[in-house]
Design an enzyme around this catalytic site. Structure first.
Site, PDB file in Angstrom:
ATOM      1  NE  ARG A 314      -4.131  -1.417   1.796  1.00 53.83           N
ATOM      2  CZ  ARG A 314      -4.457  -2.368   2.630  1.00 53.83           C
ATOM      3  NH1 ARG A 314      -3.904  -2.416   3.809  1.00 53.83           N
ATOM      4  NH2 ARG A 314      -5.342  -3.277   2.299  1.00 53.83           N
ATOM      5  CE  LYS A 393      -6.182   2.281  -1.392  1.00 55.76           C
ATOM      6  NZ  LYS A 393      -7.628   2.432  -1.511  1.00 55.76           N
ATOM      7  CG  PHE A 435      -7.129  -0.529  -6.856  1.00 56.51           C
ATOM      8  CD1 PHE A 435      -6.540   0.529  -6.204  1.00 56.51           C
ATOM      9  CD2 PHE A 435      -6.599  -0.906  -8.080  1.00 56.51           C
ATOM     10  CE1 PHE A 435      -5.468   1.209  -6.740  1.00 56.51           C
ATOM     11  CE2 PHE A 435      -5.526  -0.239  -8.636  1.00 56.51           C
ATOM     12  CZ  PHE A 435      -4.972   0.819  -7.967  1.00 56.51           C
ATOM     13  CD  GLU A 436      -2.664  -1.570  -3.766  1.00 60.20           C
ATOM     14  OE1 GLU A 436      -2.196  -1.758  -2.629  1.00 60.20           O
ATOM     15  OE2 GLU A 436      -2.005  -1.181  -4.713  1.00 60.20           O
ATOM     16  N   GLY A 437      -8.111  -2.259  -1.129  1.00 56.63           N
ATOM     17  CA  GLY A 437      -8.783  -1.957   0.133  1.00 56.63           C
ATOM     18  C   GLY A 437      -9.502  -0.636  -0.005  1.00 56.63           C
TER      19      GLY A 437
END
Lengths: 631, 254
Positions: A314, A393, A435-437
């Protein structure tokens, strides 16, 4: 009267541990508790990194000051590596074409592989470059110039092959990493399913052990898989039956699955708003045989591996967003300085100046946070920086979206056309908070991890009290009295042993005040809600936002202190940026903390819930039309 | 024949940078400005590495004259495939007045010392545009020269060079040892890949001083002033040919 109060407090400590929290909260002598913390936990293991202790109003200055330094050799290396990559991107990458045709040309992919961009963090003995997190972040500033390429590379190495890297056996590494590092094989990360996005633990794909115990058969389907159409090696997460203490349980395991195993079909590429050159599709598994040697880590330990993989990738979003914004600033300021309206160039108008200041401040904060986090992660001992990475992030994705939008605004109508790259940057950027959480899930993670930590500390303190630790209680009372008379807060950032440069004294004080105020507020919330804090998303959102601001302030203070001490070029400008940023962040934090201190109904949370409930009941907007009549 | 090729590489301000003149008109601003290898030097390195890949020569030695930062340029050459580097240390005042005559003396001395079979240079540097070093080096060594080369082929102990000249292309055959200077169309330089950059870290760069080679750096030239090119003035639109003629007469052009 004071004496009576103190006695009451003392007796209450011995009465019940439960009330302790209440007492501490009602009497605002928080400083006592913190000092106590320091005494009890001086030998506390450093593995938890920096952010968690902010929830206690503690500032572990040793974790974040001085700003991480790379050796001269590493810096030379970084500069050497950056040059050819920049050259390649400016000469060989046609982003407009990639976006238009929704495909990265074979030629370009080949060039990227030859440059060595597919194995940046794979150790040299497996054919990669063995770069540190810091160097990876530096290169991410350049690869982000094309969103599709950035995502293709990240899906391959930041998550696709990461599992093998961090949890694989020597045999697995030897077998798979060399071809992955050279780009001969491309990797993908297969976790998300139609019914399981944010709730990753609920995946349904199954891996059943064969009769002879030599293979797992994987059945299920995954969606939104980047590189899904072209990946040769995939990290797949599936439910496996395990026996825990004699009880059969369904736990998630991680597998290395080769397309060559057979039974894998990839759907057609999704037609996306942005990052159109990145291949995203559905991947279905139909009785795919996977040898048992291909399990990553332990059977049943897959969820943890998934979280570790995602956490470790992240932080680079900070530097890649910063790289993109810096480029936008160059492009857009050129326009603003030359375009004239009302006989002045745009750059002379206040509202335009504000936009550029915001872009500069955003890029400044993002890169400071990214490299601080990368530096922390590069320390020996594998510190757990998942909280910090998540904050980078969330901050970067949201600020990037705003900055790109404002840059487009500066160009007005021109920015809105496809003749200029702004609309493409905007579309490519929109995926960042998703994305990526998703940022919503990450905010919950940030807030709850910290609250859980703070809650545990508080509970263990209660236990100490219950054991009859009189000395503890007495010193707390004294400290409480003292703190009511002294109004200043000192967490050690400035002054004799200060780590922040004196020119930044004001901003450092603001950070200390904010951290202290935050610690108190966390306690208040724990007291008010106890375990049900988990459901109070609106409050937790504010908690996360305050923490993110605190981390950002820390990063800019640390970075600028270093710049001043070293005498880096333009450090005066950095002082200006730092002070402005900390000022803004401090006031925003104050607002949010005040909102958090309020009990309902003052803080509007209940109203918000009511409005939402009404909307959901009717699945629409429910008011009568303003033109309706009843007569 | 030693099979050794000497390639000269120069560190110059990057071609994409907008050059600014110093306020005191003594030169251009170089502080904090992006520098990279001269594009023609890149082509020279590429040609040398190609020859090595074809096994026509055995070793490529990259040479650069300049301050500490010149080593970065040598490292880039190493990353492109050169085997080792030689950094001739020239800094401060000496570096400011360093010119083609000094460099060619240095290169000639090194060519003799290293027993080079071939010296390949870029045809000119994009900062001073001198186009002299290759020619002077050949003269000092009394070697044949193939300048503005757009095609080079080794034929036994002779070299066939196709040269880009004003009238078109000229093909010549020269003996070795020789000096070649690379022109634009000779080849397309490869990107220094990241793995090669990492490998290049292990390659050696030797340090040499001009005095060790018997070269004196006193300059016979003095730069008096550096100015920006004149600003392009706005044009004037006219309606008829008559107007054009009268305007030209007015401004004294005819």
């Amino acid at each position: 009267m004071m004496n009576a109060n103190r006695l009451v407090v003392l007796s209450k400590y011995f009465q019940s541990g439960q009330r302790l929290l209440a007492c501490n909260v009602r009497h605002a002598g928080k400083k006592v508790q913190q000092v106590q913390q320091q005494r009890l936990f001086r030998t506390h293991c450093r593995q938890l990194a920096y952010a968690k202790d902010l929830f206690l109003g503690l500032l572990n200055k040793d974790e974040v000051f001085p700003y991480p330094e790379v050796g001269k050799e590493e810096q030379d290396e970084i500069n050497q590596l950056v040059a050819p990559v920049e050259k390649f991107f400016s000469e060989e990458v046609d982003s407009a074409k990639i976006d238009r045709e929704a495909k990265i040309p074979e030629e370009t992919l080949k060039g990227l592989k030859e440059l060595g961009l597919f194995g940046l963090m794979v150790p040299e003995e497996y054919g990669g470059l063995g770069l540190s997190n810091t160097m990876y972040a530096r290169l991410a500033e350049i690869t982000s110039l094309d969103g599709s390429i950035a995502v293709t590379l990240a899906a391959h190495q930041a998550i696709g092959l990461k599992g093998i890297l961090i949890a694989g056996t020597e045999a697995q590494k030897q077998k798979y990493l060399p071809k992955l590092a050279s780009g001969e094989h491309i990797a993908a990360f297969c976790l998300t399913e139609p019914g399981s996005g944010s709730d990753a633990a609920s995946i349904q794909t199954r891996a059943t052990l064969s009769e002879d115990g030599k293979h797992y058969l994987i059945n299920g389907s995954k969606i939104w898989i980047s590189n899904g159409g072209m990946a040769d090696i995939m990290t797949v997460f599936a439910r496996t039956e395990v026996v825990v203490d004699g009880v059969k349980k369904d736990k998630i395991s991680a597998f290395i699955v080769e397309r060559a195993f057979g039974g894998i079909t990839s759907g057609k590429p999704e037609d996306k708003l942005g990052i159109r050159g990145s291949n995203t599709c559905e991947v279905s598994f139909d009785n795919v045989p996977v040898p048992v040697e291909n399990v990553i880590g332990e059977v049943g330990g897959g969820f943890k591996i998934a979280m570790n993989i995602l956490n470790s990738g992240r932080f680079s979003m900070g530097s890649s967003s910063a790289g993109m914004i810096k480029k936008l600033i160059t492009m857009t300021s050129e326009y603003a300085a030359t375009r004239k309206q009302f006989n002045k160039s745009l750059s002379e108008f206040g509202m335009i100046q504000e936009k550029f200041a915001d872009m500069a401040l955003s890029a400044f904060a993002m890169e400071s946070m990214a490299y601080l986090t990368a530096g922390m992660m590069d320390r020996p001992g594998l510190p757990d920086c998942s909280l910090e990475a998540a904050m980078v992030k969330v901050f970067s994705s949201e600020r990037a979206w705003i900055c790109v939008s404002e840059a487009l605004q500066v160009l007005g109508g021109l920015g809105y056309t496809k003749n200029y790259p702004y609309e493409r940057y905007l579309r490519d950027c929109r995926i960042l908070p998703i994305f990526e959480g998703t940022n919503e899930v990450l905010r919950m993670y940030i807030a709850l991890t910290g609250m859980q930590y703070a809650g545990k500390i508080a509970t263990s303190k209660i236990k100490e009290m219950k054991k009859g630790n009189i000395g503890l209680a007495v010193s707390m009372i004294i400290k409480k009295a003292m703190s009511r008379t002294t109004s200043s807060v000192d967490l050690g950032l400035t002054g004799k042993d200060g780590v922040v440069h004196p020119s930044l004294k004001e901003s450092a004080k603001k950070l200390e005040l904010s951290v202290t105020h935050f610690g108190w507020t966390v306690e208040t919330l724990l007291y008010r809600f106890g375990k049900t804090i988990v459901d109070e998303q609106i409050a937790l959102k504010r908690v996360a936002d305050v923490l993110i601001n605190l981390y950002a302030m820390t990063a800019v203070l640390s970075r600028t202190s270093r710049s001043i001490s070293l005498g880096l070029k333009k450090h005066d400008h950095e002082i200006l940026l730092t002070n402005t940023f900390c000022d803004e962040a401090f006031f925003r934090n104050n607002y949010m903390l005040v909102q958090l201190q309020k009990h309902t109904p003052e803080n509007d949370e209940a109203n918000i819930k009511k409005i939402a409930a009404a909307v959901f009941q009717n699945r629409s907007y429910i008011c009568s039309h303003p033109l309706d009549r009843t007569f | 024949m030693s099979g050794r090729v000497l390639v000269g590489v120069k560190r110059v301000i990057d071609y994409a940078v907008k050059i600014r003149v110093k306020p005191d008109n003594s030169g251009v601003v170089t502080d904090g400005v992006k520098h990279s290898m001269n594009p023609f030097c890149e082509i020279a390195v590429e040609e040398a590495v190609k020859l090595k890949e074809k096994k026509l020569i055995k070793e490529v030695v990259a040479v650069s004259c300049g301050p500490q930062q010149a080593q970065e340029t040598i490292r880039t050459a190493l990353a492109m495939g050169a085997d080792r580097g030689i950094h001739v240390e020239v800094s401060g005042k000496d570096y400011e007045t360093l010119g083609p005559l000094h460099v060619s003396k240095i290169l000639a001395a090194l060519a003799k010392k290293e027993e080079a079979q071939l010296v390949i240079l870029g045809k000119q540097a994009i900062d001073d545009d001198c186009n002299q070093t290759g020619q002077m080096t050949a003269a000092l060594l009394d070697w044949p020269q193939g300048t503005f080369a757009s095609e080079v082929s080794l034929e036994g102990d002779k070299i066939k060079v196709v040269r880009e000249i004003d009238g078109g292309l000229e093909t010549i055959k020269i003996n070795t040892p020789a000096v070649l200077t690379a022109d634009l169309r000779l080849n397309t330089p490869r990107y220094a890949t990241l793995p090669n950059i990492m490998k290049a870290k292990k390659k050696k760069i030797a340090n040499v001083k001009p005095a060790d080679l018997g070269v004196e750096l006193t300059s016979r030239l003095e730069v008096l002033r550096v100015d920006e090119p004149p600003q392009r003035l706005a044009g004037i639109k006219v309606e008829t040919v008559g107007d054009l003629v009268s305007k030209l007469k007015e401004t004294g052009k005819i």
